[in-house]
Scaffold this motif. Structure first.
Motif, PDB file in Angstrom:
ATOM      1  N   UNK A  78       0.819  -1.207   0.000  1.00  0.00           N
ATOM      2  CA  UNK A  78       0.000   0.000   0.000  1.00  0.00           C
ATOM      3  C   UNK A  78       0.857   1.262   0.000  1.00  0.00           C
ATOM      4  N   UNK A  79       1.908   1.278   0.781  1.00  0.00           N
ATOM      5  CA  UNK A  79       2.797   2.440   0.800  1.00  0.00           C
ATOM      6  C   UNK A  79       3.816   2.323  -0.332  1.00  0.00           C
ATOM      7  N   UNK A  80       4.650   3.351  -0.480  1.00  0.00           N
ATOM      8  CA  UNK A  80       5.633   3.366  -1.560  1.00  0.00           C
ATOM      9  C   UNK A  80       6.986   2.796  -1.140  1.00  0.00           C
ATOM     10  N   UNK A  81       7.052   2.252   0.069  1.00  0.00           N
ATOM     11  CA  UNK A  81       8.315   1.728   0.574  1.00  0.00           C
ATOM     12  C   UNK A  81       8.872   0.628  -0.323  1.00  0.00           C
ATOM     13  N   UNK A  82       8.020  -0.315  -0.716  1.00  0.00           N
ATOM     14  CA  UNK A  82       8.477  -1.420  -1.567  1.00  0.00           C
ATOM     15  C   UNK A  82       8.923  -0.917  -2.931  1.00  0.00           C
ATOM     16  N   UNK A  83       8.184   0.040  -3.497  1.00  0.00           N
ATOM     17  CA  UNK A  83       8.557   0.599  -4.796  1.00  0.00           C
ATOM     18  C   UNK A  83       9.928   1.258  -4.729  1.00  0.00           C
ATOM     19  N   UNK A  84      10.217   1.923  -3.623  1.00  0.00           N
ATOM     20  CA  UNK A  84      11.501   2.619  -3.475  1.00  0.00           C
ATOM     21  C   UNK A  84      12.656   1.648  -3.237  1.00  0.00           C
ATOM     22  N   UNK A  85      12.358   0.494  -2.623  1.00  0.00           N
ATOM     23  CA  UNK A  85      13.401  -0.495  -2.309  1.00  0.00           C
ATOM     24  C   UNK A  85      13.718  -1.383  -3.495  1.00  0.00           C
ATOM     25  N   UNK A  86      12.747  -1.638  -4.348  1.00  0.00           N
ATOM     26  CA  UNK A  86      12.853  -2.634  -5.416  1.00  0.00           C
ATOM     27  C   UNK A  86      14.032  -2.436  -6.371  1.00  0.00           C
ATOM     28  N   UNK A  87      14.347  -1.210  -6.821  1.00  0.00           N
ATOM     29  CA  UNK A  87      15.405  -1.048  -7.839  1.00  0.00           C
ATOM     30  C   UNK A  87      16.751  -1.664  -7.476  1.00  0.00           C
ATOM     31  N   UNK A  88      17.083  -1.732  -6.199  1.00  0.00           N
ATOM     32  CA  UNK A  88      18.387  -2.279  -5.811  1.00  0.00           C
ATOM     33  C   UNK A  88      18.512  -3.781  -6.104  1.00  0.00           C
ATOM     34  N   UNK A  89      17.378  -4.445  -6.364  1.00  0.00           N
ATOM     35  CA  UNK A  89      17.393  -5.883  -6.645  1.00  0.00           C
ATOM     36  C   UNK A  89      17.193  -6.189  -8.134  1.00  0.00           C
ATOM     37  N   UNK A  90      17.170  -5.148  -8.964  1.00  0.00           N
ATOM     38  CA  UNK A  90      16.952  -5.328 -10.406  1.00  0.00           C
ATOM     39  C   UNK A  90      18.095  -6.124 -11.037  1.00  0.00           C
ATOM     40  N   UNK A  91      17.734  -7.072 -11.909  1.00  0.00           N
ATOM     41  CA  UNK A  91      18.729  -7.893 -12.600  1.00  0.00           C
ATOM     42  C   UNK A  91      18.747  -7.569 -14.088  1.00  0.00           C
ATOM     43  N   UNK A  92      17.593  -7.715 -14.755  1.00  0.00           N
ATOM     44  CA  UNK A  92      17.518  -7.455 -16.205  1.00  0.00           C
ATOM     45  C   UNK A  92      16.053  -7.460 -16.633  1.00  0.00           C
ATOM     46  N   UNK A  93      15.840  -7.130 -17.887  1.00  0.00           N
ATOM     47  CA  UNK A  93      14.500  -7.179 -18.470  1.00  0.00           C
ATOM     48  C   UNK A  93      14.114  -8.628 -18.757  1.00  0.00           C
ATOM     49  N   UNK A  94      12.832  -8.930 -18.674  1.00  0.00           N
ATOM     50  CA  UNK A  94      12.346 -10.273 -18.993  1.00  0.00           C
ATOM     51  C   UNK A  94      12.351 -10.477 -20.505  1.00  0.00           C
ATOM     52  N   UNK A  95      12.517 -11.717 -20.922  1.00  0.00           N
ATOM     53  CA  UNK A  95      12.545 -12.036 -22.352  1.00  0.00           C
ATOM     54  C   UNK A  95      11.132 -12.191 -22.900  1.00  0.00           C
ATOM     55  N   UNK A  96      10.311 -12.949 -22.201  1.00  0.00           N
ATOM     56  CA  UNK A  96       8.961 -13.253 -22.673  1.00  0.00           C
ATOM     57  C   UNK A  96       7.972 -12.168 -22.263  1.00  0.00           C
TER      58      UNK A  96
END
Length: 425
Positions: free
Chosen positions: A78-96
């Motif tokens: 509900x809050x934006x905390x998860x949205x703000x934390x997520x980028x640090x775990x980014x790996x790559x774009x999905x293929x499918x």
């Protein structure tokens, strides 16, 4: 076979098998294009190092690894905390491309409604309601007391009452199953239900994809109940199900336990199901009669829960079911509106709503917000519906209850979308 009601979206793997929870998880891993990671929209993330730090508990991430969690991520945070934390775990774009048709556009219905709700709660997650805790604790400990009393007095009526109260433990307690881990979720195990099982079939499947081919609360009951419109639906299923409905509810808890044993996922917490039986044997005069009363308690619980749950909000004949023509706007929030129907008599009554799945559409839109706060969002919800020209989806309880059985008999899909109906009116 059912046909998809939207084009270019893959038919779910194993959907025509006799579905179970473990098979559904494997099917998602085959279809979601997560490449062994966690997929959110078209991006892949490696949340391995975050599993034990997840505020909601590790179970959520362990269950969803190697799958698309877009809908879960959007609805559960509900809050934006998860949205703000997520980028640090980014790996790559999905293929499918994504397996699911739903969208979360910034100017779409759901995101706009969610931003209004965030603003209303000052961009903070409201705490768990004291009312919810008191109600759940009352029903649980009353159930235990009634079980003991029924065994001691060898009273069938008290056992039936205990079963009814245990059913309210399930319906009221499901509020907590959606939230972060809590000791109150252990109440579920005492009634032969499983938190893990519910978080898969209810929270991650039904809540995110109601009345679609991905909804386990549709597929798990097939072919005994078939709610989706289907031309070759058998007469015994269309009309006989009205008669055997009570029996299915009575055996539901035992069936779920059997499935957990068969699939090798019977955990140590599941042994709590024997706590009421243990207490009944200790305080009862006869082991055999106490065992009989315990079976009665669980059966009554299953029956009442099924009556409430399966006829509450999703199976009116005008509600969207896979096979019907969907609206062109595939906004996830609009799908929740189309796949649910609220009951007029209990809107705004949190005391009744706690035990009969009230404010159901709002609960689907914001599942992690304590139920007792949802009625505060009704003005915002109505305002946003009007802003998007969407009809308020409300009917009397009796109408929805009886129409749920008519939906079992329905074989022809609705070919007019809800928005088209409004235009015609």
């Amino acid at each position: 076979m059912y046909t998809r009601s939207w084009k270019d979206i893959k038919y779910p793997s194993n959907r025509n098998e006799l579905m179970n929870i473990e098979l559904w998880l494997k099917s998602k891993q085959l279809d979601d294009g997560a490449e062994g990671l966690w997929r959110i929209h078209d991006d892949l993330y490696d949340l391995t190092s975050f599993v034990d730090k997840h505020p909601g508990g590790s179970m959520w991430l362990l269950l969803t690894k190697n799958s698309d969690v877009t809908e879960a991520f959007e609805a559960h945070h509900f809050t934006k905390s998860a949205e703000n934390t997520l980028p640090k775990f980014f790996v790559r774009k999905a293929i499918l491309p994504r397996h699911y048709p739903f969208t979360f556009h910034p100017n779409g219905f759901y995101r706009i409604l969610k931003e209004k709700a965030r603003k209303y709660f000052n961009y903070k997650m409201p705490p768990t309601s004291t009312t919810s805790k008191i109600f759940l604790d009352f029903y649980f400990f009353s159930s235990i007391f009634l079980c003991i009393l029924a065994a001691e007095l060898e009273n069938i009526k008290l056992a039936i009452l205990a079963g009814m109260f245990f059913a309210f433990v399930v319906t009221c307690g499901h509020n907590f199953v959606h939230m972060k881990d809590s000791w109150r979720t252990y109440y579920y195990y005492c009634v032969s239900f499983s938190v893990r099982e519910w978080r898969i079939s209810h929270c991650l499947s039904h809540h995110l994809f109601p009345n679609t081919l991905e909804d386990l609360e549709i597929s798990l009951f097939e072919p005994v109940f078939e709610w989706l419109p289907k031309q070759n639906k058998k007469l015994i299923v269309r009309f006989g199900s009205w008669l055997y409905f009570p029996l299915v509810g009575m055996v539901l808890p035992f069936f779920q336990v059997g499935n957990r044993i068969r699939n090798g996922v019977f955990m140590k917490e599941d042994y709590l199901m024997f706590l009421p039986l243990y207490l009944m044997i200790i305080f009862g005069k006869s082991v055999i009669y106490s065992f009989f009363l315990w079976l009665l308690v669980i059966s009554v619980c299953g029956f009442i829960f099924s009556v409430i749950g399966l006829t509450a909000a999703h199976h009116d004949t005008e509600i969207f079911h896979e096979g019907d023509k969907p609206r062109e706007d595939r906004d996830w929030g609009l799908h929740q509106v189309d796949a649910t129907r609220d009951r007029r008599e209990i809107i705004g009554n949190k005391y009744v709503g706690l035990i009969v799945f009230g404010e159901h559409t709002l609960h689907h839109l914001f599942p992690t917000i304590d139920f007792c706060y949802l009625q505060q969002l009704l003005p915002i919800y109505y305002e946003t519906l009007e802003e998007f020209g969407i009809e308020l989806n409300v009917k009397p309880i009796a109408n929805i209850f009886f129409n749920s059985f008519l939906q079992l008999a329905r074989i022809n899909p609705n070919l007019i979308t809800r928005k088209q109906k409004q235009k015609d009116i």
